[in-house]
Scaffold this motif. Structure first.
Motif, mmCIF file in Angstrom:
data_model
loop_
_atom_site.group_PDB
_atom_site.id
_atom_site.type_symbol
_atom_site.label_atom_id
_atom_site.label_comp_id
_atom_site.label_asym_id
_atom_site.label_seq_id
_atom_site.Cartn_x
_atom_site.Cartn_y
_atom_site.Cartn_z
ATOM 1 N N PRO A 14 -53.463 28.093 -50.138
ATOM 2 C CA PRO A 14 -52.688 26.855 -50.163
ATOM 3 C C PRO A 14 -51.982 26.760 -51.507
ATOM 4 C CG PRO A 14 -55.017 26.383 -50.451
ATOM 5 C CD PRO A 14 -54.906 27.837 -50.118
ATOM 6 N N SER A 15 -50.824 26.132 -51.524
ATOM 7 C CA SER A 15 -50.044 25.961 -52.739
ATOM 8 C C SER A 15 -50.920 25.340 -53.833
ATOM 9 C CB SER A 15 -48.876 25.032 -52.392
ATOM 10 O OG SER A 15 -48.080 24.833 -53.501
ATOM 11 N N GLY A 16 -50.970 25.960 -55.010
ATOM 12 C CA GLY A 16 -51.725 25.417 -56.128
ATOM 13 C C GLY A 16 -53.108 26.027 -56.304
ATOM 14 N N HIS A 55 -38.560 35.468 -60.120
ATOM 15 C CA HIS A 55 -39.544 34.700 -59.342
ATOM 16 C C HIS A 55 -39.191 34.715 -57.863
ATOM 17 C CE1 HIS A 55 -39.915 33.228 -63.492
ATOM 18 N NE2 HIS A 55 -41.193 33.256 -63.190
ATOM 19 N N TYR A 56 -37.950 34.569 -57.560
ATOM 20 C CA TYR A 56 -37.416 34.641 -56.183
ATOM 21 C C TYR A 56 -35.966 35.086 -56.263
ATOM 22 C CZ TYR A 56 -41.225 31.922 -53.998
ATOM 23 O OH TYR A 56 -42.444 31.500 -53.517
ATOM 24 N N HIS A 57 -35.433 35.536 -55.123
ATOM 25 C CA HIS A 57 -33.983 35.621 -54.963
ATOM 26 C C HIS A 57 -33.607 34.298 -54.290
ATOM 27 C CE1 HIS A 57 -34.101 39.847 -56.019
ATOM 28 N NE2 HIS A 57 -35.042 40.033 -55.121
ATOM 29 N N TYR A 83 -36.878 28.270 -46.084
ATOM 30 C CA TYR A 83 -37.111 29.620 -45.570
ATOM 31 C C TYR A 83 -37.562 30.536 -46.703
ATOM 32 C CZ TYR A 83 -34.580 28.331 -41.337
ATOM 33 O OH TYR A 83 -34.186 27.737 -40.167
ATOM 34 N N TYR A 84 -38.475 31.477 -46.360
ATOM 35 C CA TYR A 84 -38.961 32.479 -47.310
ATOM 36 C C TYR A 84 -39.030 33.817 -46.576
ATOM 37 C CZ TYR A 84 -40.897 28.577 -50.125
ATOM 38 O OH TYR A 84 -41.072 27.441 -50.872
ATOM 39 N N GLY A 85 -38.623 34.905 -47.225
ATOM 40 C CA GLY A 85 -38.691 36.203 -46.547
ATOM 41 C C GLY A 85 -38.918 37.355 -47.517
ATOM 42 N N LYS A 150 -46.745 16.407 -49.942
ATOM 43 C CA LYS A 150 -46.407 17.265 -48.802
ATOM 44 C C LYS A 150 -47.271 18.536 -48.827
ATOM 45 C CE LYS A 150 -42.015 17.498 -46.695
ATOM 46 N NZ LYS A 150 -40.586 17.624 -46.911
ATOM 47 N N ARG A 151 -47.422 19.122 -50.014
ATOM 48 C CA ARG A 151 -48.210 20.352 -50.156
ATOM 49 C C ARG A 151 -49.689 20.087 -49.875
ATOM 50 N NH1 ARG A 151 -45.352 24.735 -53.421
ATOM 51 N NH2 ARG A 151 -43.252 24.270 -52.734
ATOM 52 N N MET A 152 -50.185 18.933 -50.327
ATOM 53 C CA MET A 152 -51.596 18.591 -50.057
ATOM 54 C C MET A 152 -51.805 18.369 -48.554
ATOM 55 S SD MET A 152 -53.374 18.868 -52.713
ATOM 56 C CE MET A 152 -54.896 18.233 -52.026
HETATM 57 N N1 LIG Z 1 -43.895 34.115 -45.122
HETATM 58 C C1 LIG Z 1 -43.547 34.061 -46.409
HETATM 59 N N2 LIG Z 1 -44.075 33.126 -47.211
HETATM 60 C C2 LIG Z 1 -43.715 33.122 -48.509
HETATM 61 C C3 LIG Z 1 -42.818 34.086 -49.057
HETATM 62 N N3 LIG Z 1 -42.652 33.811 -50.374
HETATM 63 C C4 LIG Z 1 -43.436 32.755 -50.644
HETATM 64 N N4 LIG Z 1 -44.087 32.320 -49.524
HETATM 65 C C5 LIG Z 1 -45.056 31.234 -49.393
HETATM 66 O O1 LIG Z 1 -44.380 29.994 -49.401
HETATM 67 C C6 LIG Z 1 -45.267 28.993 -49.926
HETATM 68 C C7 LIG Z 1 -44.554 28.156 -50.961
HETATM 69 O O2 LIG Z 1 -44.203 28.964 -52.060
HETATM 70 P P1 LIG Z 1 -43.604 28.283 -53.374
HETATM 71 O O3 LIG Z 1 -42.507 27.357 -52.989
HETATM 72 O O4 LIG Z 1 -43.309 29.326 -54.400
HETATM 73 O O5 LIG Z 1 -44.804 27.362 -53.888
HETATM 74 P P2 LIG Z 1 -46.195 27.702 -54.609
HETATM 75 O O6 LIG Z 1 -46.966 28.636 -53.719
HETATM 76 O O7 LIG Z 1 -46.827 26.357 -54.734
HETATM 77 O O8 LIG Z 1 -45.878 28.301 -55.954
HETATM 78 C C8 LIG Z 1 -46.498 29.759 -50.461
HETATM 79 O O9 LIG Z 1 -47.527 29.673 -49.470
HETATM 80 C C9 LIG Z 1 -46.003 31.167 -50.575
HETATM 81 O O10 LIG Z 1 -47.057 32.115 -50.447
HETATM 82 C C10 LIG Z 1 -42.276 35.078 -48.172
HETATM 83 O O11 LIG Z 1 -41.494 35.946 -48.537
HETATM 84 N N5 LIG Z 1 -42.669 35.005 -46.876
#
Ligand SMILES: Nc1nc2c(ncn2[C@@H]2O[C@H](COP(=O)(O)OP(=O)(O)O)[C@@H](O)[C@H]2O)c(=O)[nH]1
Ligand SMILES: Nc1ncnc2c1ncn2[C@@H]1O[C@H](COP(=O)(O)OP(=O)(O)O)[C@@H](O)[C@H]1O
Length: 209
Positions: A14-16, A55-57, A83-85, A150-152
């Motif tokens: 979970p976040s955190g 940290h990210y693209h 979105y995350y990928g 939201k994260r909690m």
């Molecule tokens: N499926 C997927 N999840 C991702 C990716 N990158 C990050 N996450 C997830 O997205 C969530 C939020 O990430 P982030 O916004 O950086 O917040 P943080 O985890 O609190 O630092 C976390 O659970 C990450 O593990 C990805 O490329 N794919």
């Protein structure tokens, strides 16, 4: 280029809970280029101090969805409205070069990776308590009260998937957790090199099979 491919590790939490800090601490201990963390692509806005490409693209939604269409992602998911990928070519090339790769991704992405790559090692990080999780999100000091709420709210759902992972680390004492993570990674490295050496001619010589 190495003839031993790298290991793929997924670390979810979970976040955190501390996954980014744990991965960073492990990489700092092994700064010989033998392990890397994959840099994901996201539509989330950068936090203060976050650097594009490190940290990210950071991309907009249209760019992300176009990359989905083009099959550029090894896995992708929508988490917290963004979105995350994970880039396909970076993963495949890095592993082929014999380098271990860490994916910091959520449970949805983990399911996709397990389906595509059954040899992946999956690790879930838990906080010692809900109260401590919230305290860590607050002391990180990078998210608004609304984002933290939201994260909690999502944390319990994320944690309910812990049994889908091979390893569990309760991140109470930070140094203990880094040591546990390192132990898992080193054990898998040794197993992998043992499996691959078994097929080598040199071993036939050594043990005179
Ligand atoms: N499926 C997927 N999840 C991702 C990716 N990158 C990050 N996450 C997830 O997205 C969530 C939020 O990430 P982030 O916004 O950086 O917040 P943080 O985890 O609190 O630092 C976390 O659970 C990450 O593990 C990805 O490329 N794919
Ligand atoms: N074992 C721990 N004890 C106390 N604080 C921790 C511990 N692990 C991580 N933290 C802190 O908790 C906050 C969240 O950690 P972070 O690595 O950003 O979490 P995640 O990547 O899982 O969202 C950071 O401020 C970090 O320094």
């Amino acid at each position: 280029m190495s003839n031993v491919s790298g290991n793929l590790f997924v670390i979810a939490a979970p976040s955190g809970a501390g996954k980014s800090s744990l991965i960073k601490a492990l990489l700092d201990r092994h700064d010989d280029g033998s392990m890397v963390v994959s840099v994901s692509t996201t539509t989330r806005k950068p936090r203060p101090g976050e650097v594009n490409g490190v940290h990210y693209h950071f991309v907009d939604e249209a760019t992300f969805l176009q990359q989905v269409e083009e099959g550029n992602f090894y896995e992708w998911a929508k988490v917290f409205d963004h979105y995350y990928g994970t880039s396909r070519t970076v993963i495949e090339k890095t592993l082929a070069d014999g380098i271990d790769v860490f994916l910091d991704i959520d449970w949805q992405g983990t399911r996709q990776v397990k389906a595509a790559y059954p040899g992946v090692h999956t690790i879930f990080i838990l906080p010692p308590s809900t109260e401590e999780l919230e305290r860590r999100l607050r002391t990180r000091g990078q998210d608004s009260d609304e984002v933290i709420a939201k994260r909690m709210a999502k944390a319990h759902h994320e944690m309910s998937h812990y049994a889908e992972f091979s390893y569990l680390i309760v991140n109470e004492d930070f140094e203990d957790s880094v040591a546990n993570l390192e132990h898992i990674v080193m054990c898998q490295r040794m197993r992998r090199s043992k499996q691959q050496i078994r097929h080598r001619e040199v071993l036939k010589d050594l043990i005179q099979e």
